[in-house]
Scaffold this active site. Structure first.
Site, PDB file in Angstrom:
ATOM      1  N   LYS A  13     -12.688  45.385  37.308  1.00  0.00           N
ATOM      2  CA  LYS A  13     -13.309  45.726  36.020  1.00  0.00           C
ATOM      3  C   LYS A  13     -14.327  46.842  36.193  1.00  0.00           C
ATOM      4  O   LYS A  13     -14.402  47.756  35.366  1.00  0.00           O
ATOM      5  CB  LYS A  13     -13.991  44.492  35.429  1.00  0.00           C
ATOM      6  CG  LYS A  13     -14.760  44.784  34.142  1.00  0.00           C
ATOM      7  CD  LYS A  13     -15.393  43.548  33.538  1.00  0.00           C
ATOM      8  CE  LYS A  13     -16.174  43.901  32.279  1.00  0.00           C
ATOM      9  NZ  LYS A  13     -16.708  42.722  31.581  1.00  0.00           N
ATOM     10  N   HIS A  52      32.896  45.815  36.026  1.00  0.00           N
ATOM     11  CA  HIS A  52      32.130  45.884  34.780  1.00  0.00           C
ATOM     12  C   HIS A  52      31.788  44.505  34.228  1.00  0.00           C
ATOM     13  O   HIS A  52      31.991  44.213  33.049  1.00  0.00           O
ATOM     14  CB  HIS A  52      32.878  46.726  33.744  1.00  0.00           C
ATOM     15  CG  HIS A  52      33.169  48.111  34.213  1.00  0.00           C
ATOM     16  ND1 HIS A  52      32.182  49.051  34.434  1.00  0.00           N
ATOM     17  CD2 HIS A  52      34.346  48.712  34.553  1.00  0.00           C
ATOM     18  CE1 HIS A  52      32.735  50.174  34.867  1.00  0.00           C
ATOM     19  NE2 HIS A  52      34.031  49.997  34.955  1.00  0.00           N
TER      20      HIS A  52
END
Length: 512
Positions: free
Chosen positions: A137, A275
């Site tokens: 922070k 596929h």
């Protein structure tokens, strides 16, 4: 920002000593705790114990040691704020410029077999995340490091510029919050599982990057591959690559589909996928028979396909595989002779996965725009179904074998899905059609003469009898489907008209 004072407390001590030594040589005061402090002292690196800073002993088996104003005041103070500076001076708080912390090994703890719940709880770090969050922070003034891989970066900037740049501090802060978020996500997932919460009000998961990919489904799409911590062992994410170039985005998807199908089988089985759909599935007494049947099922589509086997690849099978172009071969192992054959092909990827460790049923996550869908994996097998035979004729022993094969495969074919099977192999696959009879016609056309005497599997019920009609005219002799249509009786009558044995399972297997 220059660094004069550092707090170091790490569980993972990789690279720690050279890094700390280099800091000390630059005149940085090092504060440390517990095992880290001991390791530094034994290496002859000057270190100040945390209790010397706080004036308070480490208590409660180390649960409380860094949660103190002398630490968090030094981390959170805004250095340009006169009020903060005055309060620091009034309370004897010195600023901390660098925090090097990695956390208790929670993931490693819960990965242990039969780990006690109390051990898992004890390995939830509290002070570490608090310091990291405070430092991240306040990254305008504090450098924070959670990854030993970043030690070199910090040292390089200190040695060249006597300070760590704002850009680097910001990047390290972002990495820190990712790190603590992932840590908390793993804890949340573990505890949620312990209390058997099925669908919690928030769903938090975390993944770890395995690799950047060259591109996604298409070259203009950027992509990366992430794995779930402690995820399924029988998976592409956990596979060991023995040979070949890097996996692509489409490779990974197809390999996942192939593994999902082949793990349905206990007898030797080989699956070929293109596929995301199976183009050929074969079983047999051995891997050579299984691969030969998977190949014969569709010798055109298998070209450039992904192969998964649930048994070791031997030399004979490898030689047959090497005669065609294959993208990937996945198996529990390869014989030395098989490896010698297959590795002559530069680009083929060879992967091994431990089939003896299939793991528990997990959750399947599908992303949509702005959200995601979560469901159980479809692990429902025929042995769990309430199987009935509504037709006049029951399947023969051979038909049962073909029906079971079709049923195992069709659940993995894109809906609407139809699979024809006979003689331990698929002979026709109809995938992803907008209507069921359309899928049946594709499978029948692919099967050709092999449709005669085959069994048909459908992932969902027949809304009308046209699929049965098409199957009968092609020579199909047995059908397996969920049943449950308001017009089931039409399909039953049509099956009886042609002497087809039809099985109802009561279980649908849509796959979108």
């Amino acid at each position: 920002m220059s660094i004069t004072r550092a707090l170091i407390s790490v569980s993972d001590k990789e690279g720690l000593l050279p890094f700390a030594k280099a800091l000390a040589e630059q005149g940085v005061e090092i504060i440390s705790t517990g095992g880290t402090s001991k390791a530094l002292q034994e290496a002859g690196i000057p270190v100040t114990g945390i209790s010397e800073v706080t004036g308070f002993p480490e208590i409660m088996d180390g649960r409380v040691k860094t949660l103190h104003p002398m630490i968090h005041g030094g981390l959170l103070a805004v250095r340009d704020n006169e009020s903060h500076r005055n309060q620091m001076e009034e309370n004897g708080i010195k600023p901390i410029d660098l925090v090097v912390v990695n956390l208790y090994p929670f993931k490693q703890t819960i990965a242990k077999e039969n780990v006690a719940f109390s051990d898992a709880i004890e390995n939830i770090d509290i002070g570490g995340p608090s310091m990291l969050r405070s430092a991240a922070k306040n990254h305008a003034y504090v450098t924070v490091v959670v990854d030993p891989k970043d030690y070199g970066l910090v040292l390089e900037e200190l040695q060249q510029h006597q300070a760590v740049s704002e850009e680097t501090r910001r990047r390290l802060a972002a990495k820190t919050f990712r790190h603590t978020a992932a840590y908390d996500a793993l804890i949340a997932e573990y505890l949620t599982q312990q209390v058997e919460e099925e669908h919690p009000e928030t769903y938090t998961v975390t993944f770890e990057k395995k690799q950047d990919l060259r591109y996604g489904e298409n070259p203009h799409q950027k992509a990366a591959f992430y794995s779930k911590p402690l995820g399924a062992v029988l998976s592409v994410a956990s596979a060991q690559q023995l040979h070949g170039k890097e996996l692509s985005y489409n490779n990974i998807n197809d390999a996942d589909a192939a593994l999902a199908i082949v793990k349905e089988f206990t007898d030797p089985a080989v699956v070929a996928v293109k596929h995301m759909n199976p183009c050929g599935v074969g079983t047999g007494r051995n891997v050579f028979e299984a691969f030969s049947r998977a190949y014969e099922a569709d010798p055109v589509s298998i070209f450039g396909g992904i192969i998964a086997s649930n048994v070791e690849i031997d030399k004979e099978t490898a030689e047959k595989m090497s005669s065609i172009f294959l993208e990937i071969v996945i198996a529990p192992s390869f014989s030395e002779e098989a490896l010698a054959v297959l590795t002559q092909k530069k680009n083929i990827r060879l992967l091994i996965v431990p089939f003896e460790k299939s793991g528990v049923i997990g959750k399947k996550i599908t992303t949509i725009a702005g959200g995601m869908l979560v469901q159980d994996e479809d692990a429902f097998g025929l042995e769990e179904a309430n199987v009935t035979v509504p037709t006049k004729r029951e399947p023969t022993e051979k038909e049962w074998a073909d029906l079971k094969l079709a049923w195992k495969v069709v659940k993995h074919v894109k809906s609407n899905a139809i699979v024809l099977a006979r003689d331990e192999m698929t002979v026709g696959v109809g995938a992803g059609q907008m209507n069921r009879v359309g899928a049946a016609k594709i499978a029948i056309e692919q099967a050709g003469e092999l449709a005669q005497g085959s069994a048909l599997g459908s992932d969902a019920f027949f809304p009308m009898d046209d699929t049965v009609e098409a199957a009968a005219k092609a020579g199909v002799t047995a059908i397996i489907q969920p049943g449950g249509s308001v017009r089931d009786e039409d399909s039953i009558k049509k099956a009886d008209e042609y002497g087809i044995a039809m099985v109802f399972t009561g279980v649908r297997h849509f796959k979108h």
